[in-house]
Design an enzyme around this catalytic site. Sequence first.
Site, short mmCIF file in Angstrom:
data_model
loop_
_atom_site.label_atom_id
_atom_site.label_comp_id
_atom_site.label_asym_id
_atom_site.label_seq_id
_atom_site.Cartn_x
_atom_site.Cartn_y
_atom_site.Cartn_z
N ARG A 355 0.86 -1.19 0.00
CA ARG A 355 0.00 0.00 0.00
C ARG A 355 0.89 1.23 0.00
O ARG A 355 1.55 1.52 1.00
CB ARG A 355 -0.93 -0.01 1.21
CG ARG A 355 -2.10 0.95 1.07
CD ARG A 355 -3.06 0.82 2.23
NE ARG A 355 -3.70 -0.48 2.31
CZ ARG A 355 -4.74 -0.88 1.58
NH1 ARG A 355 -5.26 -0.05 0.68
NH2 ARG A 355 -5.26 -2.07 1.73
N SER A 430 -9.55 -5.71 -9.44
CA SER A 430 -11.00 -5.78 -9.31
C SER A 430 -11.61 -5.47 -10.67
O SER A 430 -10.97 -4.85 -11.52
CB SER A 430 -11.52 -4.80 -8.25
OG SER A 430 -11.28 -3.46 -8.65
#
Length: 518
Positions: A355, A430
């Site tokens: 991240r 995604s």
Amino acid sequence: MLTRTCLGGGAAAALSSLSPSIRRCSFLFPSVQQTLLLPFSPRLASYRISPSPRRFSASAAVATEEEHKVAVAVKPPQWKAAIDFKWIRDNKDVVAANITNRNSNANLELVLDLYEKFLNLQKEVERLRAERNAVASKMKGKLEPSVRQALVEEGKNLKEGLVALEEDLVQLSDQLQLEAQCIPNSTHPDVPVGGEESSVARKMVGNPKEFGFDVKDHLQLGKDLDLFDFDAAAEVSGSKFYYLKNEAVLLEMALVNWAIAQVSKRGFTPLITPEIVRSSVVEKCGFQPRGQNTQVYSIQGSDQCLIGTAEIPVGGIHMDSILSESDLPLKYVAYSHCFRTEAGAAGAATRGMYRVHQFSKVEMFVFCRPEDSDSYHEELIAIEEELFSSLGLHFKTLDMATGDLGAPAYRKFDVEAWMPGLGRYGEISSASNCTDYQSRRLGIRFRPTPPEGVQNPKKGKGAGSAPTRFVHTLNATACAVPRMLVCLLENFQQENGSVVIPDVLRPYMGGLDVISPK
């Protein structure tokens, strides 16, 4: 994942109180707050449908100077979505259940109340306009001076009353728009209901690699192989930034070129997008550019933001346009750098490359007819699965639950790959079907091609053309580079400390097949 949320307004107090109010609302993304100064109108607060226009007078219809002093001005919405308020009203139980299932704080009752007031006020405005026109018609003939003077006074009162109510109508329309923008997209009937833990596995590919030695995480591998430098980047830019070095630079370039090449073969047009966009475009795509814990970097003193995903500039490429049905689908594969604040992200699970604030990503995006969006959603997830399978990764595909959809997605599939150094699965991509949620905000329509032999009876402008419809939009990740680096380094590490390059990437790395210790 860049969390989508909505920019909400608040209008209840403006309709029921004689003093201005401020309403804070946070939708979908925890702790994101947007403060709106709401307009107060004494006419709106005490509004009743008058049986006769003669009851209006300059003093009664127009707010006094004192009343204006206590009113709070609101800046009109920068943009308006084409929201089907009638459908929301007629399907309020379905909409209410959807809001609950998606953990949205959208205020449906307030939207319905504002819509009802809007319709009533609109009817009154139309009635007054008709009365004003009737008075004007009466004055065209020969009249006694006393009758003409009476009509002049009546027309003056009607005009003043109409101006006042038209101002209220605009104000009410703005409040309705702000509140309704918070209502999330509808949800596919097969989506599991609940939080992220309720998401259902659609597919499992491969098995976790077995190692006959103690595995290292990507941070240790990167240090041993001299692939990146977080310490120097922290001094230069702050935490969660990094320098890529040596073979890691080649590996990023290889991943980007490989992903674009593979997706382009499937009919996608390559793009390199702007990485600074207007805040309004960010909002129209369903993201929150302002707020205490927003994921978006805003440029101070401007209406622009750094993009968190190429989905935003690609979504805006056909903004405010009418496409031809024959041009659909429009399929793009876009490369960009992405910038995210990662507000609230901390802990061991987010360490290293997993991240970060800045990274490279290849994104797929589709504009299509509404009846085709489900099939293109399946196509996008199939492309993702094929790409990751060709790299030799072990991963699972999830049908994400309602609580993890955000505002725009009708349905979303996530891919989570096994990361042995981190000892868990981690999201690497995604794929979302946003139906017409974004296109209604971005103003992207298409004009259907009339069936062969069918003629449109309309004449003049627009003759021979069918009514326009909103396109559906879909987006999917082809390659988020940092997550892919984590997967490749951790899954293809060797006992001697080297990392093997997957076969499909070697042509893009000048034939290099292994990263060896220096």
